[in-house]
Design a protein around this motif. Structure first.
Motif, PDB file in Angstrom:
ATOM      1  N   ALA A 290       0.849  -1.149   0.018  1.00  0.00           N
ATOM      2  CA  ALA A 290      -0.089  -0.038  -0.038  1.00  0.00           C
ATOM      3  C   ALA A 290       0.949   1.304  -0.053  1.00  0.00           C
ATOM      4  O   ALA A 290       0.534   2.194  -0.373  1.00  0.00           O
ATOM      5  N   GLN A 291       1.930   1.220   0.579  1.00  0.00           N
ATOM      6  CA  GLN A 291       2.882   2.388   0.996  1.00  0.00           C
ATOM      7  C   GLN A 291       3.469   2.597  -0.550  1.00  0.00           C
ATOM      8  O   GLN A 291       3.674   3.811  -0.919  1.00  0.00           O
ATOM      9  N   ALA A 292       3.925   1.616  -1.288  1.00  0.00           N
ATOM     10  CA  ALA A 292       4.298   1.775  -2.670  1.00  0.00           C
ATOM     11  C   ALA A 292       3.421   2.429  -3.454  1.00  0.00           C
ATOM     12  O   ALA A 292       3.730   3.407  -4.349  1.00  0.00           O
ATOM     13  N   ALA A 293       1.905   2.133  -3.570  1.00  0.00           N
ATOM     14  CA  ALA A 293       0.960   2.539  -4.291  1.00  0.00           C
ATOM     15  C   ALA A 293       1.077   3.957  -4.003  1.00  0.00           C
ATOM     16  O   ALA A 293       0.826   4.819  -4.697  1.00  0.00           O
ATOM     17  N   ALA A 294       1.062   4.385  -2.647  1.00  0.00           N
ATOM     18  CA  ALA A 294       0.804   5.686  -2.389  1.00  0.00           C
ATOM     19  C   ALA A 294       2.067   6.638  -2.691  1.00  0.00           C
ATOM     20  O   ALA A 294       1.893   7.816  -3.248  1.00  0.00           O
ATOM     21  N   ASP A 295       3.289   5.961  -2.601  1.00  0.00           N
ATOM     22  CA  ASP A 295       4.396   6.692  -3.079  1.00  0.00           C
ATOM     23  C   ASP A 295       4.451   6.989  -4.818  1.00  0.00           C
ATOM     24  O   ASP A 295       4.771   8.047  -5.023  1.00  0.00           O
ATOM     25  N   ARG A 296       3.798   5.866  -5.359  1.00  0.00           N
ATOM     26  CA  ARG A 296       3.774   6.119  -6.544  1.00  0.00           C
ATOM     27  C   ARG A 296       2.700   7.200  -7.178  1.00  0.00           C
ATOM     28  O   ARG A 296       2.821   8.102  -7.912  1.00  0.00           O
ATOM     29  N   ALA A 297       1.490   7.024  -6.411  1.00  0.00           N
ATOM     30  CA  ALA A 297       0.683   8.358  -6.564  1.00  0.00           C
ATOM     31  C   ALA A 297       1.169   9.733  -6.286  1.00  0.00           C
ATOM     32  O   ALA A 297       0.846  10.554  -6.981  1.00  0.00           O
ATOM     33  N   ALA A 298       2.022   9.799  -5.230  1.00  0.00           N
ATOM     34  CA  ALA A 298       2.658  11.180  -4.940  1.00  0.00           C
ATOM     35  C   ALA A 298       3.530  11.538  -5.987  1.00  0.00           C
ATOM     36  O   ALA A 298       3.309  12.813  -6.529  1.00  0.00           O
ATOM     37  N   GLU A 299       4.389  10.641  -6.528  1.00  0.00           N
ATOM     38  CA  GLU A 299       5.195  10.775  -7.508  1.00  0.00           C
ATOM     39  C   GLU A 299       4.403  11.419  -8.668  1.00  0.00           C
ATOM     40  O   GLU A 299       5.035  12.347  -9.504  1.00  0.00           O
TER      41      GLU A 299
END
Length: 121
Positions: free
Chosen positions: A1-10
């Motif tokens: 989930a954190q990876a998806a959130a980081d990707r969305a922020a990028e």
């Protein structure tokens, strides 16, 4: 989930950066001329006009007037009528600019001729 959130922020951060791609902007503008009923030859005038105004840079800002973008809208917020991403998306700026040129000057060559006479359009 954190990876998806980081990707969305990028992705969100990348979307907030103006896409300065003069060649891509010119290609898009050339493809949009017919939608306004203009001949492909109008691209010569449009290229000259927006080269003088902004070098086709999405992020171009006039230090003295505050005019912004490929089309040098003053104020920049006028372009919001074509999309909320008007500060960063060259297509949004171009769409607004072509509508403006059509309504005010009739064609890119009409806008360029006005610019030659007045040093603005």
């Amino acid at each position: 989930a954190q990876a998806a959130a980081d990707r969305a922020a990028e992705e969100a951060a990348a979307a907030a950066v103006p896409a300065d791609d003069p060649a891509g902007a010119k290609a898009y503008a050339a493809s949009a001329l017919a939608g306004h009923g203009w001949a492909a030859s109008e691209m010569t005038c449009l290229d000259t006009l927006w080269e003088k105004e902004s070098n086709w840079m999405t992020s171009a800002t006039n230090a003295s007037s505050g005019a912004y973008g490929i089309v040098q809208s003053l104020p920049a917020e006028k372009m919001a009528s074509s999309g909320a991403d008007y500060l960063t998306n060259p297509r949004t700026q171009i769409n607004w600019g072509l509508d403006y040129i059509e309504s005010r000057y009739g064609s890119p060559c009409g806008a360029l001729n006005f610019h030659y006479a007045n040093n603005w359009y």
